[in-house]
Design a protein around this motif. Structure first.
Motif, short mmCIF file in Angstrom:
data_model
loop_
_atom_site.label_atom_id
_atom_site.label_comp_id
_atom_site.label_asym_id
_atom_site.label_seq_id
_atom_site.Cartn_x
_atom_site.Cartn_y
_atom_site.Cartn_z
N TRP A 142 26.72 15.83 0.99
CA TRP A 142 25.98 15.48 -0.22
C TRP A 142 26.16 16.53 -1.30
N LEU A 143 25.85 16.14 -2.51
CA LEU A 143 25.48 17.07 -3.58
C LEU A 143 23.97 17.20 -3.44
N HIS A 144 23.45 18.41 -3.43
CA HIS A 144 22.00 18.58 -3.31
C HIS A 144 21.56 19.84 -4.02
N VAL A 145 20.26 20.07 -4.03
CA VAL A 145 19.66 21.21 -4.72
C VAL A 145 20.04 22.50 -3.99
N ASP A 146 20.45 23.51 -4.76
CA ASP A 146 20.84 24.80 -4.20
C ASP A 146 19.65 25.49 -3.55
N HIS A 147 19.88 26.09 -2.38
CA HIS A 147 18.84 26.81 -1.66
C HIS A 147 19.11 28.31 -1.62
N GLY A 148 20.12 28.77 -2.37
CA GLY A 148 20.38 30.21 -2.46
C GLY A 148 21.40 30.73 -1.48
N GLY A 149 22.18 29.85 -0.87
CA GLY A 149 23.21 30.28 0.07
C GLY A 149 24.22 29.17 0.29
N PRO A 150 25.30 29.48 1.02
CA PRO A 150 26.31 28.46 1.29
C PRO A 150 25.75 27.34 2.15
N THR A 151 26.47 26.22 2.17
CA THR A 151 26.02 25.03 2.88
C THR A 151 26.82 24.84 4.17
N ASN A 152 26.49 23.77 4.90
CA ASN A 152 27.30 23.40 6.07
C ASN A 152 28.60 22.74 5.63
N ALA A 153 28.52 21.83 4.66
CA ALA A 153 29.70 21.13 4.12
C ALA A 153 29.41 20.54 2.75
N CYS A 154 28.16 20.54 2.35
CA CYS A 154 27.73 19.94 1.09
C CYS A 154 28.11 20.81 -0.11
N VAL A 155 27.83 20.29 -1.29
CA VAL A 155 27.94 21.05 -2.54
C VAL A 155 26.52 21.12 -3.09
N SER A 156 26.06 22.32 -3.40
CA SER A 156 24.70 22.48 -3.92
C SER A 156 24.72 23.05 -5.32
N LEU A 157 23.78 22.55 -6.12
CA LEU A 157 23.63 22.92 -7.54
C LEU A 157 22.19 23.28 -7.82
N ASP A 158 21.98 24.10 -8.82
CA ASP A 158 20.64 24.39 -9.31
C ASP A 158 19.90 23.07 -9.57
N LYS A 159 18.60 23.05 -9.33
CA LYS A 159 17.81 21.82 -9.48
C LYS A 159 17.95 21.21 -10.87
N ALA A 160 17.96 22.02 -11.90
CA ALA A 160 18.10 21.50 -13.28
C ALA A 160 19.44 20.79 -13.46
N TYR A 161 20.50 21.32 -12.85
CA TYR A 161 21.82 20.68 -12.94
C TYR A 161 21.86 19.39 -12.13
N MET A 162 21.20 19.37 -10.98
CA MET A 162 21.13 18.13 -10.19
C MET A 162 20.41 17.05 -10.99
N LEU A 163 19.33 17.41 -11.64
CA LEU A 163 18.60 16.43 -12.45
C LEU A 163 19.48 15.90 -13.58
N ALA A 164 20.18 16.80 -14.26
CA ALA A 164 21.06 16.38 -15.35
C ALA A 164 22.15 15.45 -14.82
N LEU A 165 22.72 15.78 -13.67
CA LEU A 165 23.77 14.97 -13.08
C LEU A 165 23.24 13.60 -12.68
N LEU A 166 22.09 13.56 -12.05
CA LEU A 166 21.50 12.28 -11.67
C LEU A 166 21.25 11.39 -12.89
N ARG A 167 20.89 11.99 -14.00
CA ARG A 167 20.58 11.20 -15.20
C ARG A 167 21.81 10.71 -15.94
N VAL A 168 22.97 11.35 -15.72
CA VAL A 168 24.17 10.95 -16.45
C VAL A 168 25.12 10.09 -15.60
N LEU A 169 25.11 10.26 -14.29
CA LEU A 169 26.00 9.44 -13.46
C LEU A 169 25.55 7.98 -13.52
#
Length: 187
Positions: A142-169
């Motif tokens: 998934w693309l998901h909200v960043d938790h301050g460290g690397p993921t298992n396989a996902c891509v994480s973004l700052d919550k504000a960027y996730m919101l912006a992305l959700l609103r434009v996709l």
């Protein structure tokens, strides 16, 4: 990679890591303009990916993010739909708990997610665990909200960027993600 973008795609999210072993990336969103070609519309934003970097042969638990071009067809999260034009599934199953690879808390990481259509059935909730390629190939990327460290396989973004992305996709624009280290994306 440009040749692998479907002709129907009108939005491309580029996720680029510096090297194959990097777990930090940069994200840019492009939209196809009939007169100007691919035009940047959001980013660059910092992101994180799999702890061990990238792979073109992803396996369950390899802690690497798959390289490639994948549709973005479904979204969801613990929190209500923020106004996305992707199908959205609000569900308590998006609760993240425990600690990440650096000991950081995972709380809130799945407040908003966008399913990357790697080894999943598009048109279903990101929570659907059906794996068409088999469980050994991994899934739940998934693309998901960043938790301050690397993921298992996902891509994480700052919550504000996730919101912006959700609103434009926009599902009508057939968005895809193109992701991997710089060298693989140039090939």
């Amino acid at each position: 990679m440009l040749a692998r973008i479907p002709a129907t795609a009108r939005q491309v999210l580029m996720v680029t890591g510096r090297t194959a072993d990097s777990n930090e990336a940069r994200v840019m969103l492009y939209q196809l303009d009939p007169g100007a070609g691919w035009v940047p519309v959001a980013g660059p934003w910092p992101a994180r990916n799999g702890l061990r970097g990238w792979t073109d042969d992803h396996d369950e638990n390899d802690l690497r993010t798959p390289i490639g071009v994948f549709p973005l067809s479904d979204a969801g999260g613990l929190l209500p739909d923020p106004g996305t034009r992707l199908p959205y599934d609000q569900d308590e199953g998006f609760t993240a708990s425990g600690a990440g690879h650096l000991g950081e808390p995972l709380d809130g990481a799945f407040d908003y997610v966008i399913a990357i259509d790697y080894n999943r059935v598009p048109g279903n909730s990101p929570l659907d665990e059906t794996r068409p390629l088999g469980d050994s190939e991994g899934g739940g990327v998934w693309l998901h909200v960043d938790h301050g460290g690397p993921t298992n396989a996902c891509v994480s973004l700052d919550k504000a960027y996730m919101l912006a992305l959700l609103r434009v996709l926009d599902a009508a624009r057939h968005p895809v993600v193109v992701m991997g280290p710089q060298a693989a994306l140039r090939a």
